[in-house]
Design a protein around this motif. Structure first.
Motif, PDB file in Angstrom:
ATOM      1  N   GLY A  45      11.124 -41.958  26.221  1.00 28.31           N
ATOM      2  CA  GLY A  45      11.885 -40.326  25.896  1.00 28.31           C
ATOM      3  C   GLY A  45      10.470 -39.458  24.862  1.00 28.31           C
ATOM      4  O   GLY A  45       9.090 -39.836  24.965  1.00 28.31           O
ATOM      5  N   ILE A  46      11.004 -38.813  25.307  1.00 25.71           N
ATOM      6  CA  ILE A  46       9.869 -37.486  24.824  1.00 25.71           C
ATOM      7  C   ILE A  46      10.513 -36.994  23.116  1.00 25.71           C
ATOM      8  O   ILE A  46      11.126 -37.040  22.778  1.00 25.71           O
ATOM      9  CB  ILE A  46       9.807 -36.401  25.654  1.00 25.71           C
ATOM     10  N   GLY A  47       9.254 -36.507  22.271  1.00 25.74           N
ATOM     11  CA  GLY A  47       9.680 -35.684  20.912  1.00 25.74           C
ATOM     12  C   GLY A  47       8.719 -34.479  21.238  1.00 25.74           C
ATOM     13  O   GLY A  47       7.715 -34.616  21.673  1.00 25.74           O
ATOM     14  N   TYR A  48       8.442 -34.398  19.606  1.00 30.14           N
ATOM     15  CA  TYR A  48       7.393 -33.333  19.039  1.00 30.14           C
ATOM     16  C   TYR A  48       6.836 -33.759  18.411  1.00 30.14           C
ATOM     17  O   TYR A  48       6.874 -35.058  17.153  1.00 30.14           O
ATOM     18  CB  TYR A  48       7.960 -31.971  18.330  1.00 30.14           C
ATOM     19  N   PHE A 193      24.882 -35.845  30.161  1.00 32.84           N
ATOM     20  CA  PHE A 193      24.692 -36.480  29.050  1.00 32.84           C
ATOM     21  C   PHE A 193      24.482 -38.064  29.752  1.00 32.84           C
ATOM     22  O   PHE A 193      23.624 -39.257  28.339  1.00 32.84           O
ATOM     23  CB  PHE A 193      25.641 -36.657  27.973  1.00 32.84           C
ATOM     24  N   THR A 194      24.798 -38.710  30.600  1.00 38.45           N
ATOM     25  CA  THR A 194      25.014 -40.105  30.813  1.00 38.45           C
ATOM     26  C   THR A 194      23.749 -40.165  31.797  1.00 38.45           C
ATOM     27  O   THR A 194      24.363 -41.890  32.118  1.00 38.45           O
ATOM     28  CB  THR A 194      26.154 -40.655  31.226  1.00 38.45           C
ATOM     29  N   ASN A 195      22.782 -39.298  32.103  1.00 37.45           N
ATOM     30  CA  ASN A 195      22.137 -39.739  33.251  1.00 37.45           C
ATOM     31  C   ASN A 195      20.757 -40.488  31.938  1.00 37.45           C
ATOM     32  O   ASN A 195      20.392 -40.013  31.133  1.00 37.45           O
ATOM     33  CB  ASN A 195      21.127 -39.038  33.476  1.00 37.45           C
ATOM     34  N   PRO A 196      20.246 -41.433  32.124  1.00 35.60           N
ATOM     35  CA  PRO A 196      19.252 -42.060  31.745  1.00 35.60           C
ATOM     36  C   PRO A 196      17.868 -41.113  31.464  1.00 35.60           C
ATOM     37  O   PRO A 196      16.929 -41.202  30.146  1.00 35.60           O
ATOM     38  CB  PRO A 196      18.946 -43.328  32.362  1.00 35.60           C
ATOM     39  N   GLN A 197      17.421 -39.697  32.387  1.00 39.05           N
ATOM     40  CA  GLN A 197      16.556 -39.180  32.092  1.00 39.05           C
ATOM     41  C   GLN A 197      17.068 -38.484  31.138  1.00 39.05           C
ATOM     42  O   GLN A 197      15.809 -37.547  30.786  1.00 39.05           O
ATOM     43  CB  GLN A 197      16.318 -38.673  33.393  1.00 39.05           C
ATOM     44  N   ILE A 198      18.249 -38.159  30.389  1.00 41.55           N
ATOM     45  CA  ILE A 198      18.159 -37.305  29.158  1.00 41.55           C
ATOM     46  C   ILE A 198      17.111 -37.503  28.316  1.00 41.55           C
ATOM     47  O   ILE A 198      16.698 -36.186  27.795  1.00 41.55           O
ATOM     48  CB  ILE A 198      19.672 -37.257  28.542  1.00 41.55           C
ATOM     49  N   GLY A 199      16.111 -38.618  27.748  1.00 39.51           N
ATOM     50  CA  GLY A 199      16.021 -39.073  26.529  1.00 39.51           C
ATOM     51  C   GLY A 199      14.089 -38.458  27.088  1.00 39.51           C
ATOM     52  O   GLY A 199      14.043 -37.892  26.036  1.00 39.51           O
ATOM     53  N   TRP A 200      13.929 -37.594  28.009  1.00 43.32           N
ATOM     54  CA  TRP A 200      12.811 -37.122  29.248  1.00 43.32           C
ATOM     55  C   TRP A 200      12.587 -36.138  29.491  1.00 43.32           C
ATOM     56  O   TRP A 200      12.165 -35.217  30.168  1.00 43.32           O
ATOM     57  CB  TRP A 200      12.587 -38.222  30.062  1.00 43.32           C
TER      58      TRP A 200
END
Length: 223
Positions: A45-48, A193-200
């Motif tokens: 996923g994404i982060g800072y 929140f249930t979408n796997p893309q939430i981490g991106w």
């Protein structure tokens, strides 16, 4: 106490009330680097690059913005990410910032007041998705009289439950790592929140669904 202020200060701009969730010009967007990350469970996923625990909620990365409410000039057409999230999480009035678990909430049978801009008159429906926090009765009456957009048309309802659904934000593409284009009708992508893309997703708004909706006439309610 639901926020850092038990009684948030009210601000006015050119005679109009400035909503609690509106950003101010001094509350600038800081510079930051978004990087690809890998969670403890192996999920990507994404982060800072300099991420702090406060940058996430429910595991979702949130857009950063300065916090200095009342400083400079208000942007009445935009939304401050943190205050919108606070208002949605704690069901604070989006205009004054006070809790909507008040005397009216009890008098209305433990229901919150929700207002939406709408020129067609279509009522607020069961399960409707929204990023607009509730409004207390005094602020609702004041807003529909003062806000040019609401004067053009609005609908309102008493709502029994406001349930977390997801976020609206900037969606990054995992394969190429650049933002995906938002849907044509929106400036931000809506991700459950249930979408796997939430981490991106770099979140900018909390989204919730409305349940137990009873359409009402605000003038009658105020009377």
């Amino acid at each position: 106490m639901t926020t850092s202020e038990s009684t948030p200060q009210r601000f006015y701009w050119r005679g109009l009330p400035v909503p609690f969730i509106a950003p101010w010009s001094v509350e600038r967007l800081p510079s930051y680097d978004v990087i690809e990350t890998c969670g403890p469970d192996g999920s990507r996923g994404i982060g800072y690059a300099d991420e702090l625990p406060l940058d996430r909620r429910r595991g979702v990365l949130w857009m950063r913005r300065g916090v200095k409410r009342g400083a400079g000039t208000p942007d009445l057409a935009s939304v401050h990410p943190l205050r919108q999230r606070q208002a949605m999480s704690h069901l604070l009035c989006q205009v004054c910032g006070k809790s909507t678990f008040d005397a009216d909430y009890t008098r209305w049978g433990k229901r919150h007041l929700v207002i939406a801009r709408d020129v067609s008159g279509r009522p607020i429906e069961e399960g409707e998705l929204t990023g607009s926090p509730p409004v207390c009765r005094p602020c609702a009456v004041e807003s529909v009289r003062a806000c040019p957009h609401l004067r053009k048309g609005h609908v309102s309802a008493l709502v029994e439950r406001i349930e977390p659904w997801g976020v609206a934000g900037i969606l990054y593409r995992p394969t190429a790592f650049y933002p995906l284009p938002a849907p044509p009708a929106y400036s931000l992508s809506k991700v459950a929140f249930t979408n796997p893309q939430i981490g991106w997703t770099l979140a900018a708004r909390d989204l919730a669904t409305l349940h137990g909706c009873t359409p009402i006439d605000l003038d009658e309610l105020a009377a």
